[in-house]
Scaffold this active site. Structure first.
Site, PDB file in Angstrom:
ATOM      1  N   ASP A  21      51.080   4.279 -12.694  1.00 41.35           N
ATOM      2  CA  ASP A  21      51.538   4.071 -11.307  1.00 41.35           C
ATOM      3  C   ASP A  21      50.750   2.933 -10.666  1.00 41.35           C
ATOM      4  O   ASP A  21      51.317   2.051 -10.013  1.00 41.35           O
ATOM      5  CB  ASP A  21      51.303   5.331 -10.462  1.00 41.35           C
ATOM      6  CG  ASP A  21      52.120   6.538 -10.899  1.00 41.35           C
ATOM      7  OD1 ASP A  21      53.155   6.795 -10.288  1.00 41.35           O
ATOM      8  OD2 ASP A  21      51.703   7.218 -11.858  1.00 41.35           O
TER       9      ASP A  21
ATOM     10  N   THR B   1      56.642  10.786 -12.024  1.00 41.62           N
ATOM     11  CA  THR B   1      55.290  10.797 -12.595  1.00 41.62           C
ATOM     12  C   THR B   1      54.974  12.124 -13.286  1.00 41.62           C
ATOM     13  O   THR B   1      54.392  12.140 -14.372  1.00 41.62           O
ATOM     14  CB  THR B   1      54.239  10.507 -11.498  1.00 41.62           C
ATOM     15  OG1 THR B   1      54.510   9.237 -10.911  1.00 41.62           O
ATOM     16  CG2 THR B   1      52.831  10.501 -12.074  1.00 41.62           C
TER      17      THR B   1
END
Length: 309
Positions: free
Chosen positions: A51, A122
């Protein structure tokens, strides 16, 4: 090709290349085995090294080439020098070759807002559900999502070693969407896709009210919109706060470019100006066709539990 493509076409051409670079970063972090996971607000709200690196790459690459655009990314990262190997300078030639829709020809950099989710899904990424993972770059003008890129870093991963991984889908309102085969669920079937890890009674009640023949529970907003445009689902129903503007800007633009619709549960459009609140407080309802039917099926109890923006 015009000698000097419009700003929005140049930005899209860059966003395409930048999303592919971010997808490669996401794959490389996974293959390294060092995910660097931290919890943001809890076990269902994670951040990984992928990320962080992907967002740095996207934001630095786009702001270097387009210094006057506003970029809003999901991850709250400290301001620091970005390594040169994270910068992507390329542009997708196929986008530069296309004609800009007339209504966007004169747009200026400073009028555009870019919403970035460097790694949508995620939690699924950390659990190996790799087909749920996307990189999202959305472009808004006048509060409206007008263009978007969805990169699927692990597209084809289930076919095993040796397969070319990854796919990039893009679209612009008034031009269309590209990189996939548009398909619809048969008209006599209702397949609802909804959240995998953020469910509650309100979410479930709303899904059931749609009278679906089948319910799919997967991660990632980008992934769910891809299901709609590829004929795997009829509606994405998420009657809860939780989704943010960076989750929906790019997917909404692509969906709208092929005639679909994304709204809150009240049937109202979301706005993507730079100063809006980030949370999509009134849930997300997205369809390729028959949006009004799904809006009409949302129970009053669900609407009372949500706050319209």
């Amino acid at each position: 090709m015009s000698r000097n493509p419009a700003v929005v076409m140049r930005l899209m051409a860059s966003a395409y290349a930048v999303a592919e670079k971010a997808g490669a970063i996401v794959r490389n972090v996974l293959h390294s085995g060092e995910l660097g996971i931290v919890e943001k607000t809890g076990a269902n709200d994670l951040q990984t090294l992928a990320d962080r690196l992907a967002q740095k790459s996207i934001c630095a690459s786009l702001s270097r080439r387009f210094p006057k655009i506003t970029i809003i990314g999901e991850e709250d990262l400290p301001s620091e020098e970005v390594q040169e190997d994270l910068i992507e300078n390329g542009q997708a030639e196929e986008i530069l070759q296309k004609s800009c829709p007339e209504q966007y020809e004169a747009l200026k950099e400073e009028e555009l807002v870019v919403w970035v989710d460097p790694l949508d899904g995620t939690k699924e990424y950390t659990e190996g559900l790799l087909d749920n993972v996307t990189v999202l770059i959305g472009i808004a003008y006048g509060g409206r999502a007008i263009a978007g890129v969805i990169n699927q870093p692990f597209y084809n991963y289930q076919l095993g070693p040796g397969q070319a991984l990854g796919r990039t889908i893009w679209g612009i309102l008034g031009l269309g969407a590209f990189g996939f085969q548009l398909q619809e669920v048969p008209a006599d079937k209702r397949i609802v896709t909804t959240t995998r890890s953020h469910s509650n009674k309100t979410v479930t009640d709303c899904v059931n009210a749609m009278e679906p023949h089948e319910v799919i529970r997967v991660g990632g907003a980008g992934n769910k919109i891809v299901q709609l445009i590829e004929g795997k689902a009829s509606a994405y129903v998420f009657a809860s706060p939780g989704c943010k503007k960076w989750d929906t800007c790019a997917p909404e633009a692509i969906l709208h470019a092929v005639g679909g619709k994304l709204t809150d549960m009240f049937g109202n459009a979301y706005h993507y100006n730079a100063d809006v609140k980030h949370m999509n407080s009134a849930g997300v309802l997205a369809t390729l066709r028959n949006h009004d039917y799904y809006v009409s099926r949302v129970p009053q109890s669900v609407l009372q539990a949500l706050k319209s923006d």
